[in-house]
Design a protein around this motif. Structure first.
Motif, PDB file in Angstrom:
ATOM      1  N   ALA A 124     -44.546  20.372  41.991  1.00  0.00           N
ATOM      2  CA  ALA A 124     -45.679  21.087  41.386  1.00  0.00           C
ATOM      3  C   ALA A 124     -46.954  20.265  41.491  1.00  0.00           C
ATOM      4  O   ALA A 124     -48.028  20.801  41.790  1.00  0.00           O
ATOM      5  CB  ALA A 124     -45.369  21.417  39.933  1.00  0.00           C
ATOM      6  N   ARG A 125     -46.838  18.969  41.250  1.00  0.00           N
ATOM      7  CA  ARG A 125     -48.014  18.093  41.317  1.00  0.00           C
ATOM      8  C   ARG A 125     -48.557  17.992  42.735  1.00  0.00           C
ATOM      9  O   ARG A 125     -49.752  18.164  42.980  1.00  0.00           O
ATOM     10  CB  ARG A 125     -47.643  16.695  40.818  1.00  0.00           C
ATOM     11  CG  ARG A 125     -48.840  15.725  40.737  1.00  0.00           C
ATOM     12  CD  ARG A 125     -48.398  14.261  40.816  1.00  0.00           C
ATOM     13  NE  ARG A 125     -47.833  13.933  42.109  1.00  0.00           N
ATOM     14  CZ  ARG A 125     -48.552  13.689  43.212  1.00  0.00           C
ATOM     15  NH1 ARG A 125     -49.875  13.761  43.175  1.00  0.00           N
ATOM     16  NH2 ARG A 125     -47.948  13.390  44.356  1.00  0.00           N
ATOM     17  N   SER A 126     -47.663  17.736  43.676  1.00  0.00           N
ATOM     18  CA  SER A 126     -48.094  17.488  45.056  1.00  0.00           C
ATOM     19  C   SER A 126     -48.619  18.736  45.744  1.00  0.00           C
ATOM     20  O   SER A 126     -49.504  18.652  46.600  1.00  0.00           O
ATOM     21  CB  SER A 126     -46.940  16.886  45.866  1.00  0.00           C
ATOM     22  OG  SER A 126     -45.860  17.797  45.965  1.00  0.00           O
ATOM     23  N   LYS A 127     -48.083  19.905  45.349  1.00  0.00           N
ATOM     24  CA  LYS A 127     -48.493  21.159  45.987  1.00  0.00           C
ATOM     25  C   LYS A 127     -49.493  21.947  45.144  1.00  0.00           C
ATOM     26  O   LYS A 127     -49.975  23.005  45.569  1.00  0.00           O
ATOM     27  CB  LYS A 127     -47.263  22.034  46.243  1.00  0.00           C
ATOM     28  CG  LYS A 127     -46.222  21.410  47.170  1.00  0.00           C
ATOM     29  CD  LYS A 127     -46.655  21.438  48.616  1.00  0.00           C
ATOM     30  CE  LYS A 127     -45.548  20.983  49.536  1.00  0.00           C
ATOM     31  NZ  LYS A 127     -45.913  21.049  50.957  1.00  0.00           N
ATOM     32  N   GLY A 128     -49.813  21.439  43.958  1.00  0.00           N
ATOM     33  CA  GLY A 128     -50.754  22.147  43.094  1.00  0.00           C
ATOM     34  C   GLY A 128     -50.259  23.499  42.625  1.00  0.00           C
ATOM     35  O   GLY A 128     -51.040  24.442  42.462  1.00  0.00           O
ATOM     36  N   ILE A 129     -48.965  23.604  42.376  1.00  0.00           N
ATOM     37  CA  ILE A 129     -48.369  24.892  41.993  1.00  0.00           C
ATOM     38  C   ILE A 129     -48.645  25.198  40.519  1.00  0.00           C
ATOM     39  O   ILE A 129     -48.404  24.366  39.650  1.00  0.00           O
ATOM     40  CB  ILE A 129     -46.851  24.889  42.261  1.00  0.00           C
ATOM     41  CG1 ILE A 129     -46.598  24.716  43.759  1.00  0.00           C
ATOM     42  CG2 ILE A 129     -46.202  26.170  41.746  1.00  0.00           C
ATOM     43  CD1 ILE A 129     -45.159  24.469  44.105  1.00  0.00           C
ATOM     44  N   LYS A 130     -49.126  26.395  40.277  1.00  0.00           N
ATOM     45  CA  LYS A 130     -49.434  26.829  38.922  1.00  0.00           C
ATOM     46  C   LYS A 130     -48.746  28.166  38.643  1.00  0.00           C
ATOM     47  O   LYS A 130     -48.938  29.118  39.385  1.00  0.00           O
ATOM     48  CB  LYS A 130     -50.945  26.974  38.725  1.00  0.00           C
ATOM     49  CG  LYS A 130     -51.723  25.681  38.911  1.00  0.00           C
ATOM     50  CD  LYS A 130     -53.216  25.897  38.739  1.00  0.00           C
ATOM     51  CE  LYS A 130     -53.982  24.588  38.936  1.00  0.00           C
ATOM     52  NZ  LYS A 130     -55.458  24.787  38.784  1.00  0.00           N
ATOM     53  N   PRO A 131     -47.955  28.224  37.594  1.00  0.00           N
ATOM     54  CA  PRO A 131     -47.318  29.496  37.243  1.00  0.00           C
ATOM     55  C   PRO A 131     -48.337  30.487  36.686  1.00  0.00           C
ATOM     56  O   PRO A 131     -49.436  30.098  36.288  1.00  0.00           O
ATOM     57  CB  PRO A 131     -46.308  29.086  36.163  1.00  0.00           C
ATOM     58  CG  PRO A 131     -46.951  27.900  35.506  1.00  0.00           C
ATOM     59  CD  PRO A 131     -47.636  27.160  36.621  1.00  0.00           C
ATOM     60  N   TRP A 132     -47.965  31.734  36.670  1.00  0.00           N
ATOM     61  CA  TRP A 132     -48.806  32.784  36.099  1.00  0.00           C
ATOM     62  C   TRP A 132     -48.420  32.916  34.619  1.00  0.00           C
ATOM     63  O   TRP A 132     -47.325  33.396  34.298  1.00  0.00           O
ATOM     64  CB  TRP A 132     -48.586  34.097  36.829  1.00  0.00           C
ATOM     65  CG  TRP A 132     -49.070  34.101  38.258  1.00  0.00           C
ATOM     66  CD1 TRP A 132     -48.991  33.080  39.159  1.00  0.00           C
ATOM     67  CD2 TRP A 132     -49.694  35.194  38.940  1.00  0.00           C
ATOM     68  NE1 TRP A 132     -49.518  33.464  40.364  1.00  0.00           N
ATOM     69  CE2 TRP A 132     -49.966  34.754  40.271  1.00  0.00           C
ATOM     70  CE3 TRP A 132     -50.035  36.487  38.581  1.00  0.00           C
ATOM     71  CZ2 TRP A 132     -50.564  35.569  41.224  1.00  0.00           C
ATOM     72  CZ3 TRP A 132     -50.630  37.314  39.531  1.00  0.00           C
ATOM     73  CH2 TRP A 132     -50.905  36.853  40.828  1.00  0.00           C
ATOM     74  N   VAL A 133     -49.284  32.493  33.741  1.00  0.00           N
ATOM     75  CA  VAL A 133     -48.953  32.479  32.314  1.00  0.00           C
ATOM     76  C   VAL A 133     -50.039  33.147  31.487  1.00  0.00           C
ATOM     77  O   VAL A 133     -51.189  33.267  31.913  1.00  0.00           O
ATOM     78  CB  VAL A 133     -48.747  31.035  31.794  1.00  0.00           C
ATOM     79  CG1 VAL A 133     -47.618  30.352  32.551  1.00  0.00           C
ATOM     80  CG2 VAL A 133     -50.031  30.214  31.906  1.00  0.00           C
ATOM     81  N   GLU A 134     -49.647  33.584  30.307  1.00  0.00           N
ATOM     82  CA  GLU A 134     -50.572  34.130  29.312  1.00  0.00           C
ATOM     83  C   GLU A 134     -50.401  33.313  28.034  1.00  0.00           C
ATOM     84  O   GLU A 134     -49.306  33.251  27.477  1.00  0.00           O
ATOM     85  CB  GLU A 134     -50.278  35.602  29.032  1.00  0.00           C
ATOM     86  CG  GLU A 134     -51.190  36.222  27.989  1.00  0.00           C
ATOM     87  CD  GLU A 134     -50.872  37.679  27.699  1.00  0.00           C
ATOM     88  OE1 GLU A 134     -51.354  38.195  26.666  1.00  0.00           O
ATOM     89  OE2 GLU A 134     -50.134  38.295  28.492  1.00  0.00           O
ATOM     90  N   GLU A 135     -51.477  32.676  27.585  1.00  0.00           N
ATOM     91  CA  GLU A 135     -51.418  31.844  26.391  1.00  0.00           C
ATOM     92  C   GLU A 135     -51.737  32.656  25.134  1.00  0.00           C
ATOM     93  O   GLU A 135     -52.543  33.586  25.176  1.00  0.00           O
ATOM     94  CB  GLU A 135     -52.427  30.701  26.497  1.00  0.00           C
ATOM     95  CG  GLU A 135     -52.161  29.714  27.608  1.00  0.00           C
ATOM     96  CD  GLU A 135     -53.289  28.712  27.746  1.00  0.00           C
ATOM     97  OE1 GLU A 135     -53.204  27.648  27.091  1.00  0.00           O
ATOM     98  OE2 GLU A 135     -54.255  28.996  28.469  1.00  0.00           O
ATOM     99  N   MET A 136     -51.106  32.274  24.048  1.00  0.00           N
ATOM    100  CA  MET A 136     -51.419  32.877  22.756  1.00  0.00           C
ATOM    101  C   MET A 136     -51.043  31.892  21.652  1.00  0.00           C
ATOM    102  O   MET A 136     -50.199  31.012  21.865  1.00  0.00           O
ATOM    103  CB  MET A 136     -50.694  34.211  22.576  1.00  0.00           C
ATOM    104  CG  MET A 136     -49.187  34.161  22.689  1.00  0.00           C
ATOM    105  SD  MET A 136     -48.430  35.821  22.552  1.00  0.00           S
ATOM    106  CE  MET A 136     -49.003  36.599  24.057  1.00  0.00           C
ATOM    107  N   PRO A 137     -51.680  31.994  20.499  1.00  0.00           N
ATOM    108  CA  PRO A 137     -51.318  31.094  19.400  1.00  0.00           C
ATOM    109  C   PRO A 137     -49.872  31.325  18.963  1.00  0.00           C
ATOM    110  O   PRO A 137     -49.353  32.441  19.078  1.00  0.00           O
ATOM    111  CB  PRO A 137     -52.311  31.455  18.292  1.00  0.00           C
ATOM    112  CG  PRO A 137     -52.793  32.820  18.631  1.00  0.00           C
ATOM    113  CD  PRO A 137     -52.764  32.919  20.117  1.00  0.00           C
ATOM    114  N   MET A 138     -49.239  30.288  18.459  1.00  0.00           N
ATOM    115  CA  MET A 138     -47.832  30.378  18.090  1.00  0.00           C
ATOM    116  C   MET A 138     -47.578  31.440  17.023  1.00  0.00           C
ATOM    117  O   MET A 138     -46.492  32.031  16.983  1.00  0.00           O
ATOM    118  CB  MET A 138     -47.328  29.010  17.644  1.00  0.00           C
ATOM    119  CG  MET A 138     -45.830  28.821  17.763  1.00  0.00           C
ATOM    120  SD  MET A 138     -45.308  27.094  17.529  1.00  0.00           S
ATOM    121  CE  MET A 138     -45.667  26.397  19.133  1.00  0.00           C
ATOM    122  N   LYS A 139     -48.568  31.712  16.199  1.00  0.00           N
ATOM    123  CA  LYS A 139     -48.397  32.739  15.164  1.00  0.00           C
ATOM    124  C   LYS A 139     -48.180  34.126  15.758  1.00  0.00           C
ATOM    125  O   LYS A 139     -47.714  35.030  15.071  1.00  0.00           O
ATOM    126  CB  LYS A 139     -49.599  32.752  14.219  1.00  0.00           C
ATOM    127  CG  LYS A 139     -50.900  33.172  14.865  1.00  0.00           C
ATOM    128  CD  LYS A 139     -52.057  33.083  13.872  1.00  0.00           C
ATOM    129  CE  LYS A 139     -53.385  33.454  14.521  1.00  0.00           C
ATOM    130  NZ  LYS A 139     -54.526  33.292  13.564  1.00  0.00           N
TER     131      LYS A 139
END
Length: 360
Positions: free
Chosen positions: A319-334
């Motif tokens: 992931a570091r060497s290839k710059g791989i980023k997953p598709w994610v959606e962030e939200m507060p834990m609540k």
């Protein structure tokens, strides 16, 4: 970084209200010499969380905090811990302990501990303490299950790598995904999108199998070489005896699944491998498969469970060497209720990541 962490999290207390999680304090693992204590900043939301909360894998301990895609900062380490220190940013996946004495553990396959190991949540330690997961302020884990995260990978991206990413990286690595290989990925959700990203980064030609037309544009952007609509009749015939490896993330099989495994296996090349990483509810077994479907291509059918520390570190380096980023959606834990209900309804695109919001 706090010097003292209070252990509390969003806990299940009533299985009839499986998504209604309330903040509660809990007893952590008894701290030992090999342990790392981590103040949690992020936690991904996994299908395993839903299976456990809904009691799909059997009755759970109560109260229970789920979550096993954890990233945070190390607060303290035991006297036997090497290579990890207070202040380090680390991750924890679906396992947090094993016997470290059996053949599997000694051979670096601690995720397959012959004594079962300790799952990150809903397992019982020998002293009776129940393991609690990552929708929480903190966690303690054996150093073998704690993975240092490279500076170049953001915490929000690293979190879901701890389970979803590692679960598919391990079989891709084990079974030779790489240049000159054709890899099929069945189901492009949280796990499947990682399998696609990793396989492409490894140099394989990737075939993405989905019935969800709303995802096809995304799948193309992720880099799939071929997109196959499994909703179309005879979708498999065009790809007969062509794939070296199939990773299936499918975690449910309905009454209409008769013959589906035979279709999947028909696409494997000689000695090709079909590896299932999806884990359905206990009342949803594999549909039957005919022995002829295994014999004719001489193919193999198997499974895979999470991954070892060695594999986790290799994954993070990829992931570091290839710059791989997953598709994610962030939200507060609540908003964990919204997140787990979204996973159950297949609304995630493609992984929810919860951010710490509990006062400590």
């Amino acid at each position: 970084m706090p010097e003292h962490v209070e252990f509390k999290g969003y806990a299940l207390t009533d299985p009839k209200k499986w998504s209604d999680l309330k903040v509660a304090s809990f007893q952590p693992k008894t701290f030992a010499g090999d342990d790392v204590e981590i103040a949690i900043t992020h936690c991904g939301v996994c299908g395993s969380d839903v299976h456990t909360l809904t009691q799909g894998w059997g009755e759970s301990h109560l109260p229970l905090v789920v979550g096993h895609e954890i990233v945070g900062k190390v607060v303290r380490v035991g006297g036997k811990v090497a290579g990890i220190k207070a202040g380090d940013r680390v991750g924890v996946g679906a396992k947090i302990g094993s016997c470290m004495e059996c053949r599997a553990c000694k051979e670096g396959q601690e995720n397959y501990c012959l004594k079962g190991g300790i799952s990150t949540y809903n397992s019982e330690y020998p002293d009776g303490v129940i393991s609690q997961g990552g929708y929480a302020t903190a966690i303690r884990a054996h150093q073998q299950f704690v993975f240092p995260i490279p500076d170049q990978i953001e915490s929000r991206h690293a979190a879901s790598m701890m389970c979803a990413g590692l679960t598919v990286f391990s079989p891709l690595k084990t079974y030779g995904a790489g240049p000159g290989k054709k890899v099929g990925v069945i189901g492009i959700g949280g796990l499947g999108h990682y399998a696609l990203l990793w396989a492409k980064a490894m140099g394989a030609e990737v075939y993405a199998f989905t019935h969800d037309e709303s995802k096809m544009s995304d799948i193309k952007k992720m880099g799939a070489d071929v997109i196959v609509n499994t909703g179309e009749k005879d979708y498999h015939k065009e790809h007969a005896r062509s794939l070296d490896l199939i990773i299936s993330t499918r975690d449910s099989y309905g009454k209409d699944a008769q013959g589906v495994l035979d279709e999947y296996l028909s696409m494997l090349y000689v000695h090709g491998k079909f590896i299932s990483v999806g884990l359905p509810d206990t009342d949803s077994p594999f549909p039957p498969v005919h022995a002829m479907s295994l014999a004719m291509p001489g193919c193999l059918m198997g499974g895979s469970a999470v991954g070892s520390k060695k594999e986790a570190l290799e994954m993070l380096e990829l992931a570091r060497s290839k710059g791989i980023k997953p598709w994610v959606e962030e939200m507060p834990m609540k908003e964990c209720k919204k997140a787990v209900e979204g996973v159950k309804a297949n609304r995630a695109r493609y992984r929810y990541v919860l951010m710490q919001d509990i006062d400590n």
